[in-house]
Design an enzyme around this catalytic site. Structure first.
Site, short mmCIF file in Angstrom:
data_model
loop_
_atom_site.label_atom_id
_atom_site.label_comp_id
_atom_site.label_asym_id
_atom_site.label_seq_id
_atom_site.Cartn_x
_atom_site.Cartn_y
_atom_site.Cartn_z
N LEU A 126 -44.09 30.77 -12.06
CA LEU A 126 -43.56 29.38 -13.32
C LEU A 126 -43.74 29.46 -14.35
O LEU A 126 -43.90 29.06 -15.42
CB LEU A 126 -44.44 28.59 -12.97
CG LEU A 126 -44.47 27.77 -11.28
CD1 LEU A 126 -45.40 26.74 -10.82
CD2 LEU A 126 -43.41 27.21 -11.09
N CYS A 144 -52.89 30.93 -12.68
CA CYS A 144 -52.06 29.73 -12.18
C CYS A 144 -52.31 29.79 -10.93
O CYS A 144 -52.99 28.80 -9.95
CB CYS A 144 -51.08 29.12 -13.03
SG CYS A 144 -51.16 28.81 -14.42
N HIS A 145 -51.65 30.57 -10.05
CA HIS A 145 -51.29 30.32 -8.43
C HIS A 145 -51.16 31.27 -7.81
O HIS A 145 -51.07 32.09 -6.42
CB HIS A 145 -49.91 30.17 -8.99
CG HIS A 145 -49.43 28.20 -8.97
ND1 HIS A 145 -48.88 28.28 -10.29
CD2 HIS A 145 -49.59 27.94 -9.08
CE1 HIS A 145 -48.71 27.15 -10.61
NE2 HIS A 145 -49.20 26.69 -9.20
N GLY A 146 -52.26 32.29 -8.64
CA GLY A 146 -53.12 33.57 -8.01
C GLY A 146 -51.88 35.22 -7.70
O GLY A 146 -52.12 35.25 -6.71
#
Length: 180
Positions: A126, A144-146
Site C-alpha cells: 500500500l 502498516c500490514h506486516g
C-alpha cells in the site's frame, strides 16, 4: 438556367467563391478550437520543478558501512544502503529460497557494486515506508500490514506482492551515483 453539368446555379453566385467561404470558415473554426484546446493540453505537462527532479546525483561518501540514507526522488523515498559483507552473504544464501517475487541478489544491484543497494522505499502493498532491521530476515519491515523484506529488498512474508522496486541509476564515480 441549366449549365452543361446539369446543375442550376442561381444568378450572380460563383461556385468557386462559395467553396472559398466554406474553407475559410472551417479554417477559422479549427484555429479557434485549437486555441482553446492547446492551453488545456499544455497544462498537463510536468512543471519545471518536477522536471528538475527527474534525476538526482547523490554523494555516496555520506553513507557508512552497514547504514542507510533515505533521500527523496520524484516525491518518493529512495533507500541508499551500504551493505556489510554479512548482509551480502545472507542475501546470496537466500537466492534459492521460496520467494513470492523470485530474484537473485545479483539482479538487485549493479555488477561489482554488491555493497550498494538502491531501492524505492515504498512498500509494494500500500505504499507505506518500511524500516530497516525489523524484519524476520534482517531486512526491511513494513509496520502498516506486516510485510517482511530481506537484505536484498525481496518480499519474504506478508501481503506485499512484489519486491521493493529498483530505480534506474548509474554510478558516475566511486563516490557518486545518479538516480533517474
Amino acid at each position: 438556367m441549366a449549365d452543361t453539368v446539369g446543375e442550376i446555379t442561381p444568378a450572380g453566385e460563383d461556385p468557386s467563391r462559395r467553396d472559398f467561404i466554406h474553407v475559410a470558415a472551417l479554417a477559422a473554426a479549427a484555429g479557434a478550437v485549437g486555441s482553446v484546446v492547446w492551453p488545456l493540453v499544455d497544462q498537463m505537462n510536468p512543471s519545471g520543478d518536477m522536471l528538475a527532479l527527474a534525476s538526482l546525483e547523490f554523494d555516496l561518501s555520506k553513507v557508512a558501512d552497514g547504514s542507510e540514507v533515505t533521500i527523496k526522488w520524484r516525491g518518493k523515498p529512495v533507500f541508499v544502503r551500504k551493505r556489510t559483507p554479512a548482509e551480502i552473504a545472507k542475501a546470496k544464501a537466500d537466492d534459492n529460497a521460496d520467494l513470492k517475487d523470485p530474484a537473485k541478489d545479483a539482479d538487485r544491484h549493479k555488477p561489482g557494486k554488491a555493497e550498494w543497494l538502491i531501492l524505492i522505499g515504498s512498500c509494494t502493498h500500500l505504499g507505506c515506508v518500511p524500516t530497516f532491521g525489523g524484519g524476520d530476515w534482517g531486512g526491511w519491515f513494513c509496520p502498516c500490514h506486516g510485510s517482511h523484506y530481506d537484505t536484498a529488498g525481496r518480499i519474504r512474508k506478508g501481503p506485499a506482492p512484489k519486491n521493493l522496486a529498483l530505480p534506474e541509476y548509474a554510478f558516475l564515480s566511486d563516490t557518486k551515483v545518479k538516480i533517474g
